[in-house]
Design an enzyme around this catalytic site. Structure first.
Site, PDB file in Angstrom:
ATOM      1  CG  ASN A   1      34.163 -22.007 -10.397  1.00 46.20           C
ATOM      2  OD1 ASN A   1      34.016 -21.211 -11.336  1.00 46.20           O
ATOM      3  ND2 ASN A   1      34.682 -21.652  -9.226  1.00 46.20           N
TER       4      ASN A   1
ATOM      5  CE  LYS B   1      38.331 -22.096  -9.562  1.00 46.93           C
ATOM      6  NZ  LYS B   1      39.419 -22.331  -8.630  1.00 46.93           N
TER       7      LYS B   1
ATOM      8  CG  HIS C   1      35.263 -19.509  -5.353  1.00 49.78           C
ATOM      9  ND1 HIS C   1      36.616 -19.289  -5.282  1.00 49.78           N
ATOM     10  CD2 HIS C   1      35.098 -20.776  -5.804  1.00 49.78           C
ATOM     11  CE1 HIS C   1      37.251 -20.386  -5.677  1.00 49.78           C
ATOM     12  NE2 HIS C   1      36.353 -21.300  -6.001  1.00 49.78           N
TER      13      HIS C   1
ATOM     14  CD  GLU D   1      39.641 -18.972  -7.306  1.00 50.09           C
ATOM     15  OE1 GLU D   1      38.829 -18.690  -8.204  1.00 50.09           O
ATOM     16  OE2 GLU D   1      40.216 -20.088  -7.229  1.00 50.09           O
TER      17      GLU D   1
ATOM     18  CD  GLU E   1      35.395 -24.709  -3.903  1.00 47.85           C
ATOM     19  OE1 GLU E   1      35.357 -25.495  -4.851  1.00 47.85           O
ATOM     20  OE2 GLU E   1      35.594 -23.489  -4.036  1.00 47.85           O
TER      21      GLU E   1
ATOM     22  N   GLY F   1      43.353 -25.639  -6.775  1.00 49.37           N
ATOM     23  CA  GLY F   1      44.313 -25.412  -7.857  1.00 49.37           C
ATOM     24  C   GLY F   1      45.736 -25.824  -7.512  1.00 49.37           C
TER      25      GLY F   1
ATOM     26  CB  SER G   1      43.107 -30.628  -6.155  1.00 50.66           C
ATOM     27  OG  SER G   1      43.864 -29.422  -6.247  1.00 50.66           O
TER      28      SER G   1
END
Ligand code: 13P
Length: 258
Positions: free
Chosen positions: A11, A13, A97, A99, A169, A175, A215
């Site tokens: 991904n 992003k 996701h 985010e 996730e 991250g 990660s």
């Protein structure tokens, strides 16, 4: 170990220009070639989808969008649709996701509509679920994650859902360099599969790939992928260079061969 083909998805992003995306896609395609024991998918920004498709050429690497709308067309300024993703050669689409849930107000109800629309177009949905640190510390991990899976698949049966991929996730691992312990990931993955079996039937649930994201790096991929219910990875930061992503693909191949 299992009949499920490992899947390693990148991904990207909001990273990479068209030229950078093409170069990275070309390097990954050269490594994977026209077939591999592990399915490999790249998720560039929308403006690079067509160029990445071209760079992938005849390789076995698949193309993923990072989001979609549920309608095919209409007055939806700024959106992309499953029909247009198909038109540009996407075989996969990430939905839900964290985010998007956190920063763009995406809801379980919206994710469900997107999931259903992708299935109509035979685009493989990569459904992301995961708990926040606060929810984990409050002992609510399974309640949150299983609730998200249930809400996204409500009203759809195992036949309609056949190609579904789930990505677990944990938000606190995205991250941050903090990865879930392999055994903790396994526990959640197993719970997701068991819940899908209860909801939709065991034989389908046994075929669903459940990826881990958060990660994932070259130095932890093999351990995560050695868990029985960790069928692959959804990789952010480490998918942005071939040097980091290729060893993760190789860990996926290693799982297929074990
Ligand atoms: P990182 O690998 O950068 O933690 O991102 C994970 C992710 O969000 C993939 O969708």
């Amino acid at each position: 170990m299992t009949d499920r083909k490992p899947l390693i998805a990148g991904n990207w992003k909001l990273h990479n220009t068209v030229a950078e995306s093409q170069a990275l896609a070309g390097a990954i395609a050269a490594h994977v070639g026209d077939g591999s024991a592990c399915e490999v998918v790249l998720g560039p920004v929308a403006t690079s989808l067509a160029a990445v498709k071209e760079a992938l050429g005849g390789s076995a690497v698949g193309l993923a969008a990072q989001n979609t709308h549920w309608e095919d067309s209409g007055a939806w300024t700024g959106e992309l649709s499953p029909a247009l993703l198909l038109d540009v050669g996407c075989g996969y689409c990430i939905i839900g996701h964290s985010e998007r849930r956190q920063f763009f107000g995406e809801t379980d109800a919206g994710v469900r509509k997107k999931l259903a629309a992708l299935l109509v177009h035979k685009i493989v949905p990569i459904l992301c679920v995961g708990e926040s640190l606060e929810q984990r510390e409050a002992g609510k991990t399974l309640e949150v994650v299983l609730g998200q899976v249930e809400a996204a698949t409500e009203g759809l049966d195992a036949v309609a859902l056949a190609p579904l991929v789930v990505a677990y996730e944990p938000i606190w691992a995205i991250g941050t360099g903090r990865t879930a312990k392999a055994e903790d990931a396994q526990e959640v993955h197993r719970a997701i599969r068991e819940h899908l079996a209860e909801l939709k039937g065991k034989s389908w649930a046994d075929s669903v790939r459940v990826l881990y994201g958060g990660s994932v790096k070259p130095n932890n991929a093999e351990e995560l992928l050695s868990q029985p219910d960790v069928d692959g990875a959804l990789v952010g930061g480490a998918s942005l260079t071939a040097d980091n992503f290729i060893p993760i693909i190789d860990a996926g191949i290693g799982r297929a061969e074990s």
